[in-house]
Structures are given as structure tokens and as C-alpha cells.
Design a protein around this motif. Structure first.
Motif, PDB file in Angstrom:
ATOM      1  N   ALA A 135       0.825  -1.213   0.000  1.00  0.00           N
ATOM      2  CA  ALA A 135       0.000   0.000   0.000  1.00  0.00           C
ATOM      3  C   ALA A 135       0.857   1.260   0.000  1.00  0.00           C
ATOM      4  N   ASP A 136       1.920   1.254   0.803  1.00  0.00           N
ATOM      5  CA  ASP A 136       2.800   2.422   0.912  1.00  0.00           C
ATOM      6  C   ASP A 136       3.488   2.713  -0.417  1.00  0.00           C
ATOM      7  N   VAL A 137       4.049   1.671  -1.042  1.00  0.00           N
ATOM      8  CA  VAL A 137       4.757   1.841  -2.308  1.00  0.00           C
ATOM      9  C   VAL A 137       3.807   2.355  -3.384  1.00  0.00           C
ATOM     10  N   ALA A 138       2.627   1.757  -3.488  1.00  0.00           N
ATOM     11  CA  ALA A 138       1.673   2.167  -4.515  1.00  0.00           C
ATOM     12  C   ALA A 138       1.201   3.604  -4.304  1.00  0.00           C
ATOM     13  N   ALA A 139       0.872   3.938  -3.054  1.00  0.00           N
ATOM     14  CA  ALA A 139       0.392   5.291  -2.763  1.00  0.00           C
ATOM     15  C   ALA A 139       1.457   6.334  -3.069  1.00  0.00           C
ATOM     16  N   ASP A 140       2.710   6.034  -2.744  1.00  0.00           N
ATOM     17  CA  ASP A 140       3.803   6.984  -2.986  1.00  0.00           C
ATOM     18  C   ASP A 140       4.111   7.148  -4.472  1.00  0.00           C
ATOM     19  N   LEU A 141       4.220   6.028  -5.184  1.00  0.00           N
ATOM     20  CA  LEU A 141       4.634   6.104  -6.584  1.00  0.00           C
ATOM     21  C   LEU A 141       3.587   6.814  -7.451  1.00  0.00           C
ATOM     22  N   VAL A 142       2.313   6.480  -7.247  1.00  0.00           N
ATOM     23  CA  VAL A 142       1.274   7.116  -8.062  1.00  0.00           C
ATOM     24  C   VAL A 142       0.961   8.516  -7.547  1.00  0.00           C
ATOM     25  N   GLY A 143       0.898   8.667  -6.214  1.00  0.00           N
ATOM     26  CA  GLY A 143       0.526   9.964  -5.656  1.00  0.00           C
ATOM     27  C   GLY A 143       1.620  10.999  -5.759  1.00  0.00           C
ATOM     28  N   LYS A 144       2.761  10.708  -5.123  1.00  0.00           N
ATOM     29  CA  LYS A 144       3.826  11.728  -5.046  1.00  0.00           C
ATOM     30  C   LYS A 144       4.621  11.854  -6.337  1.00  0.00           C
ATOM     31  N   VAL A 145       4.946  10.734  -6.970  1.00  0.00           N
ATOM     32  CA  VAL A 145       5.821  10.797  -8.147  1.00  0.00           C
ATOM     33  C   VAL A 145       5.043  11.092  -9.420  1.00  0.00           C
ATOM     34  N   GLU A 146       3.947  10.333  -9.650  1.00  0.00           N
ATOM     35  CA  GLU A 146       3.223  10.505 -10.912  1.00  0.00           C
ATOM     36  C   GLU A 146       2.258  11.691 -10.876  1.00  0.00           C
ATOM     37  N   ALA A 147       1.383  11.733  -9.857  1.00  0.00           N
ATOM     38  CA  ALA A 147       0.356  12.777  -9.811  1.00  0.00           C
ATOM     39  C   ALA A 147       0.865  14.071  -9.192  1.00  0.00           C
ATOM     40  N   GLY A 148       1.989  14.011  -8.466  1.00  0.00           N
ATOM     41  CA  GLY A 148       2.543  15.223  -7.859  1.00  0.00           C
ATOM     42  C   GLY A 148       1.707  15.786  -6.733  1.00  0.00           C
ATOM     43  N   ILE A 149       0.946  14.915  -6.038  1.00  0.00           N
ATOM     44  CA  ILE A 149       0.132  15.384  -4.913  1.00  0.00           C
ATOM     45  C   ILE A 149       0.827  15.003  -3.612  1.00  0.00           C
ATOM     46  N   PRO A 150       0.511  15.685  -2.500  1.00  0.00           N
ATOM     47  CA  PRO A 150       1.235  15.438  -1.239  1.00  0.00           C
ATOM     48  C   PRO A 150       0.990  14.040  -0.683  1.00  0.00           C
ATOM     49  N   GLU A 151       1.877  13.646   0.239  1.00  0.00           N
ATOM     50  CA  GLU A 151       1.675  12.400   0.970  1.00  0.00           C
ATOM     51  C   GLU A 151       0.401  12.505   1.799  1.00  0.00           C
ATOM     52  N   ASP A 152      -0.349  11.409   1.886  1.00  0.00           N
ATOM     53  CA  ASP A 152      -1.598  11.347   2.655  1.00  0.00           C
ATOM     54  C   ASP A 152      -2.678  12.269   2.097  1.00  0.00           C
ATOM     55  N   ASP A 153      -2.587  12.599   0.815  1.00  0.00           N
ATOM     56  CA  ASP A 153      -3.620  13.426   0.190  1.00  0.00           C
ATOM     57  C   ASP A 153      -4.920  12.624   0.107  1.00  0.00           C
ATOM     58  N   PRO A 154      -6.057  13.191   0.532  1.00  0.00           N
ATOM     59  CA  PRO A 154      -7.324  12.436   0.555  1.00  0.00           C
ATOM     60  C   PRO A 154      -7.804  12.004  -0.825  1.00  0.00           C
ATOM     61  N   ARG A 155      -7.263  12.602  -1.878  1.00  0.00           N
ATOM     62  CA  ARG A 155      -7.662  12.192  -3.231  1.00  0.00           C
ATOM     63  C   ARG A 155      -7.053  10.857  -3.628  1.00  0.00           C
ATOM     64  N   ASN A 156      -6.010  10.432  -2.937  1.00  0.00           N
ATOM     65  CA  ASN A 156      -5.282   9.218  -3.291  1.00  0.00           C
ATOM     66  C   ASN A 156      -6.003   7.985  -2.738  1.00  0.00           C
ATOM     67  N   PRO A 157      -6.477   7.073  -3.591  1.00  0.00           N
ATOM     68  CA  PRO A 157      -7.220   5.902  -3.107  1.00  0.00           C
ATOM     69  C   PRO A 157      -6.386   4.962  -2.233  1.00  0.00           C
TER      70      PRO A 157
END
Length: 673
Positions: free
Chosen positions: A183-205
Motif C-alpha cells: 500500500a505504501d509503495v503504490a500510494a507513494d509512486l502514483v501519488g507523489k511521483v506521478e500525480a505530484g500530490i502530497p503524501e496522505d492526500d485524501p484524493r489518493n485511493p
């Protein structure tokens, strides 16, 4: 008064104190509205995973219980196995349940009352886990020792308790580790690296699944991990004392029963000192988090060292046994401090600076840090082994190793409290971000989380050192038990069977690491595909006007963890049985030696490299070297992504792997004659 009744009584008292602390945590406000909604989602996700995991584990426990009943033809060992499994599972479940109650209250305390109150709530939440681990061990193991007595057959039956604890710990640690890091790896790679949104952003599934994973992996899993080392060290010391020759017994005080009772007595004193350490942290909550936590840890250790001296004298045992206790307690502190340096000191800044030339140099620097970090802890373990063997007379030296392991783990109540504090603080930060509570609240939770990363890294280093000593003591007990059933049994390095076993043992840590790393990668891949799909197909998700389907990500991680935890668990349990009955007790002893060395070295490398990569990312995110969104940040995120399964899945699995293999070998030892 019958002294044997004290360990289970103190275990019961410890559980009562843990309940009172839980009531104190519940008095803090849980918030309202969106905060409660997010916290409930995390809590429910964690509870669903635990129920499904324990359903699978129950089947496994029943099968092993039936095997033990058929093999031993009595109820003692199977009963001890079931009690050990229940105590380990119960400790993990209770600790995780209370952690998911403390996380949201930490967030609200940070928002409404400030840093001091937030630290108090987070630490109290972790304290429940610590006290439950120590108390369950004393209640279960102490109760069995009181009931069974100290004759040879019953002492061998108590080994089943360690096997039950270790089996549950392996599945909990590996399953929880796969869940949390996929879960951590997926959330970080898609959220922070690809989408450029902050860690723990509520938009991130994937964020809810990530926060669920912190609890099932770093609270329940770590609790079971420490629990099995804690109990294993006591079981090994009892077993060694029960088989010690009469000459050595005479030189150590002349009373075998006192030597057998000493590990339980030391752990009982350690629980009392842990409670006092928790009170120290509570009183010092106005200080900085790192100072308050360090005061509690070191204070509890100092109190334990002094109290153990009085206890050893009271039991009429040779004072050199107390020096063995001291060597273990001091060794644990040294290993923790070394781990703190490599995961929070200058090496972290060097890794971050490597990000200026891309991810490759971050990876090189992190791996080098992990490898270098092995040196001092292993020298410390070797020093403890040599010192304790030198202190005690011939024929009793390995008893000193077991007692040193007990000394290192006796204050597990405070050690585990500080470790479990980390994921509670991490969850609090995630809830603050998802609930949009503002920069000031997030700054408080981030400061707690930063300290939590270091305390978690220290906890992992401590756990590895303790597991190594406990496993060595169990292996020594295995040799003694086999010697009772096989005349002139010994392990000689020039014996082809022993050499064959050593190389076989060296295989398992690498194989289990490969299985768990691949499991995280495969599960993360599946979740990444799902997160990308939601970003692409749910209208308004990226704009913040729609909600993600977080339950889908939780389900993916749960299924992946439950399926992929089976193979490492089966390998650890079945390998000693196959080698022991197939190649003989000498080959099995060699296998345990080879696995012990490989496990300790690999575990330290992976845990410390992963912790250093994690904190290098945090260092950049605080505004250094370009801060968030910079090219350096992207490079260190890659390092952190690789480091996640290193430090939270594969590395911790090594601790339990060697202890499971050792305790299974000890249980089947009477059958190998």
C-alpha cells in the motif's frame, strides 16, 4: 509464599494497567465529522484484515496441534502450543485495536491542545501494546511453568509455547509487512511521483490502505515479533538450566530450580521497570519528544539493572549471572544507539545529497550504509557471547547467553511502547492531512512522526539483536535436549552433515527475502493499476470533488498479504522437520547455525538501509536540497520506495524466521533420537 505464582500474577497486573491506560486514552476527544470518518475507515480496514488473517492462522494452528498430539502422545506440548499462539495473537490484536483508537485522538490533541498532549496520547497508545506483549508473555509462560512444574518432561512441553508464539508471529509479521508496504509503495509512486500530490492526500485511493498497513504491520506484526523473542529467550534459558550438569549448577549457586526460575523472575522485574519508564515519559511530556522517550527507555534499563542485582542475590545465584544480565541490557542500548546513528545521523544526509545526481547514487549510498551498519551490532552480539561464556563456569556458558537475551528483552514493555508510538504518530499525521486540519497541526504530527521513524528504526535494530541472541540460546538448548536422547551428540564443523546443514541454512534467509520482496512488488503493481484507474475514471477525483474507492485498495492488499504469506511461513515451519528427520539432528543443528548468521547479517543490512532511505526522504521534504517536488526529492522517493519492503517486510521477517526454525527444532528434538 510460592514464588512461581508471581510471574502470572504480575502478568495479570500488567494487563490491568494496560486497560487503565486504554481508559485514559479513550478520555481524549476523538474529534467529529470528517476526522471520525477517516479514523473509522482506518480502524475498520485494520480489523477486517486481522479477522481474515486470524481465520487463516486458526486452520494452521489446528493442523499443527493435531500433529503435535500424534507425535508426542500427551497433551502438554499441544496445549502449550495453543496457549502460545493465543497469547501472541491476542497481544497483536489488542495492541492494534488500541492503536487505531489512539491515532485519531493524537490528531485531535495536536489540533486542540498542542504538541505535549499529542505526544502523551501517542505514547500512551503505544504503551498499551508494550504492556500487553510483556504481560501476555508472563501470564502465558509463567502460568504454564506454575502448572506443569519443573520436571524434565514438562519443561520440554513448555517449548511448545514458543513454537505457538513464533508461528503466529511469522505469519503476522510477513502478512502485515506485505500489506503495509504494498500500500505504501503504490500510494507513494502514483501519488507523489506521478500525480505530484502530497503524501496522505485524501484524493489518493491508496492512502487509507497505507494507514491501515501501519497498524497491521508495524503494531500487530512488530508486537508478535518481539513477543516471540521475549518468550523464546526465557524458554531457552529454562531449557538450558534444566539440562545443565551438576558441577555447573553447584558453581552457580547449587539450586537448579532457582536457575530455571531466574528468567521468569527477571522478566517480572523488567515489567515493573517498564511501567516506571512509561510513567517517566508521561511526566516528561513537556520536553521534546526524543528527550522524553529516551529518558523513559534509559531510565527503565538503569532501574532494571539495579533491581536485577538484588533479585539475583535474593535467589542465591552467583553474581556473575547478574553480569550476564548487564551485558545483555547494555548491549541492547548500544545496538539501539548505533541504529539511531545510521538511520538518523550523518549517513542520512549523505544519502540525501546523493539525490543531486539521481536515484542511482541514492541507491548506492543507502546500500553502503546498510552494509556498514552491520559491523558494530554484530561485534556487540559477539562480545556478549564471548563475555557471558567467560563469566560462567564450563558447562554453563550458554546459559549466560540466554540470560543476556532475557536481560536485553526484560524491559520490552517500554521498548515496544516506543516502537508502537511510531505508527500511531504516523497515522495521526495522515488523518490530519486527509481532514485538512491545517499546517500548524500537521507540523506537530510531523515532528512526532519524525521521532517515530527513528524510534521504529531503533526498535528494529533492537529486535534483530535480541532475536539473534534468543535464537542462539534456543539452538544451544536444542543441542542439550538432543544430547539427552542421542549419546555423544555434538556439532563439529568438520562433520560433512553439519557443513551440509550450514549451507542449507544459509539459503532460507535469501529465499524468504526474495519471496517477500516479490510479494510486495506484485501487490503494489496491482494496486498501482487500481489507483491509476480511479484517477482516470472517477470524475472530479483529482479536483477534490469526488471521493476515492479506498476499500478496493484495502481489499487488494489484504488478499495479496494472505495469499503470499503462506509460502514463507510453511518454509520456516517445515524445513526443520524435513532436515531433522531426513538428514538427522547434526544436519539440522548445522542448518540452524547457517540460518542464524545469514539472518542476522541480512536483517541488519535491510532494516538500516531502509530506515536511512526513509529518513533521507524526510530530510529533503523538510526543505533541504530543493524540498518537495524537486528532482532530488524524486530521487530519494525512489530510495524510500525500495527501502520500504527492506525495513518493514523482508528485514523483520528474518528475526522471526530464525526463531521459528530454532524453536520448531527444539520442539522436535526429543523425537530425533
Amino acid at each position: 509464599m510460592n514464588l512461581l505464582i508471581l510471574p502470572p500474577l504480575l502478568g495479570g497486573a500488567g494487563l490491568l494497567i494496560a486497560f487503565l491506560i486504554y481508559c485514559l486514552v479513550k478520555r481524549y476527544r476523538p474529534g467529529e465529522g470528517l476526522v471520525v470518518e477517516i479514523a473509522d475507515a482506518i480502524h475498520q480496514g485494520a480489523m477486517v484484515f486481522m479477522r481474515r488473517e486470524y481465520s487463516v492462522l486458526a486452520v494452521f494452528v489446528v493442523l499443527i496441534t493435531v500433529f503435535l498430539a500424534l507425535a508426542f502422545q500427551h497433551y502438554y506440548t499441544p496445549l502449550a502450543f495453543v496457549v502460545g499462539a493465543l497469547c501472541s495473537g491476542g497481544a497483536g490484536y489488542i495492541g492494534m485495536y488500541t492503536a487505531t483508537q489512539a491515532n485519531v485522538r493524537t490528531t485531535v490533541a495536536a489540533n486542540e491542545q498542542g504538541a505535549g498532549a499529542a505526544l502523551s496520547v501517542a505514547f500512551l497508545g503505544g504503551s498499551i501494546m508494550g504492556l500487553v506483549v510483556a504481560s501476555m508473555g508472563l501470564l502465558g509462560l509463567g502460568g504454564l511453568y506454575l502448572w506443569f512444574g519443573s520436571n524434565a518432561e514438562h519443561v520440554e512441553a513448555i517449548h511448545g509455547f514458543g513454537m505457538g508464539a513464533s508461528t503466529v508471529a511469522l505469519f503476522s509479521r510477513v502478512g502485515g509487512g506485505i500489506f503495509t508496504k504494498s500500500a505504501d509503495v503504490a500510494a507513494d509512486l502514483v501519488g507523489k511521483v506521478e500525480a505530484g500530490i502530497p503524501e496522505d492526500d485524501p484524493r489518493n485511493p491508496g492512502v487509507i490502505a497505507d494507514n491501515v498497513g501501519d497498524n497491521v504491520g508495524d503494531v500487530a506484526g512488530m508486537g508478535s515479533d518481539i513477543f516471540e523473542s521475549y518468550c523464546g529467550s526465557m524458554i531457552a534459558s529454562i531449557a538450558i538450566a534444566s539440562t545443565m550438569n551438576l558441577a555447573a549448577v553447584e558453581l552457580l549457586g547449587g539450586a537448579r530450580n532457582q536457575l530455571m526460575f531466574a528468567p521468569l523472575a527477571l522478566a517480572s522485574v523488567g515489567l515493573i521497570c517498564s511501567v516506571l519508564g512509561i510513567i517517566l515519559v508521561r511526566l516528561a511530556s513537556s520536553l521534546s519528544p526524543e528527550k522524553a522517550l529516551r529518558l523513559g527507555t534509559i531510565g527503565a534499563s538503569v532501574l532494571f539493572i539495579l533491581a536485577s542485582m538484588v533479585l539475583i542475590r535474593f535467589l542465591g545465584i552467583d553474581s556473575n549471572v547478574w553480569l550476564c544480565v548487564v551485558s545483555g541490557a547494555v548491549g541492547g542500548i548500544v545496538i539501539g544507539l548505533v541504529t539511531e546513528y545510521y538511520t538518523g545521523g550523518r549517513p542520512v544526509r549523505l544519502i540525501a545529497e546523493g539525490g543531486q545526481t539521481g536515484p542511482a547514487t541514492v541507491m548506492i549510498a543507502g546500500l553502503a550504509t546498510g552494509m556498514q551498519s552491520v559491523v558494530v551490532p554484530v561485534l556487540m552480539i559477539a562480545g556478549i557471547i564471548y563475555t557471558t561464556s567467560w563469566l560462567l563456569p564450563e558447562g554453563a556458558g550458554v546459559y549466560g547467553v540466554g540470560i543476556a537475551a532475557v536481560g536485553m528483552l526484560a524491559t520490552v514493555g517500554i521498548t515496544m511502547a516506543i516502537d508502537a508510538y511510531g505508527p500511531v504518530a504516523d497515522n495521526a499525521g495522515g488523518i490530519a492531512e486527509m481532514a485538512n486540519l491545517g499546517a500548524e497541526t500537521r507540523a506537530i504530527t510531523d515532528s512526532l512522526d519524525e521521532v517515530g521513524n527513528t524510534t521504529a528504526a531503533i526498535g528494529k535494530g533492537f529486535a534483530i539483536g535480541a532475536a539473534g541472541l534468543a535464537a542462539l540460546a534456543i539452538i544451544a538448548a536444542y543441542i542439550e535436549v538432543v544430547s539427552l536422547h542421542v549419546p555423544d551428540f555434538s556439532l563439529n564443523i568438520n562433520d560433512p552433515e553439519v557443513l551440509t546443514g550450514m549451507f542449507l541454512g544459509g539459503i532460507f534467509p535469501f529465499l524468504v527475502s526474495a519471496l517477500t520482496m516479490r510479494a510486495v512488488g506484485d501487490a503494489a503493481f496491482e494496486m498501482i493499476v487500481e489507483i491509476r484507474r480511479q484517477f482516470r475514471e472517477i470524475p472530479g477525483l483529482m479536483e477534490g470533488t469526488a471521493k476515492p474507492d479506498s476499500s478496493r485498495c484495502v481489499d487488494i492488499a489484504t488478499k495479496a498479504a494472505l495469499i503470499r504469506m503462506m509460502m514463507p511461513g510453511l518454509l520456516a515451519v517445515l524445513a526443520p522437520v524435513v532436515v531433522g528427520f531426513g538428514l538427522g539432528p547434526a544436519a539440522l543443528g548445522g542448518m540452524l547455525g547457517g540460518a542464524l548468521i545469514s539472518c542476522v547479517l541480512l536483517a541488519l543490512t535491510m532494516a538500516n538501509a531502509g530506515g536511512a532511505w526513509d529518513n533521507a526522504k524526510k530530510y529533503v521534504e523538510k526543505g533541504n536540497l530543493g524540498g518537495k517536488g524537486s528532482e532530488v526529492h524524486k530521487a530519494v522517493v525512489v530510495g524510500d520506495t525500495v527501502g520500504d519492503p527492506f525495513k518493514d517486510t523482508s528485514g523483520p521477517a528474518m528475526n522471526i524466521l530464525i526463531n521459528v526454525m530454532a524453536i520448531v527444532s527444539l520442539v522436535i528434538a526429543p523425537l530425533l533420537g
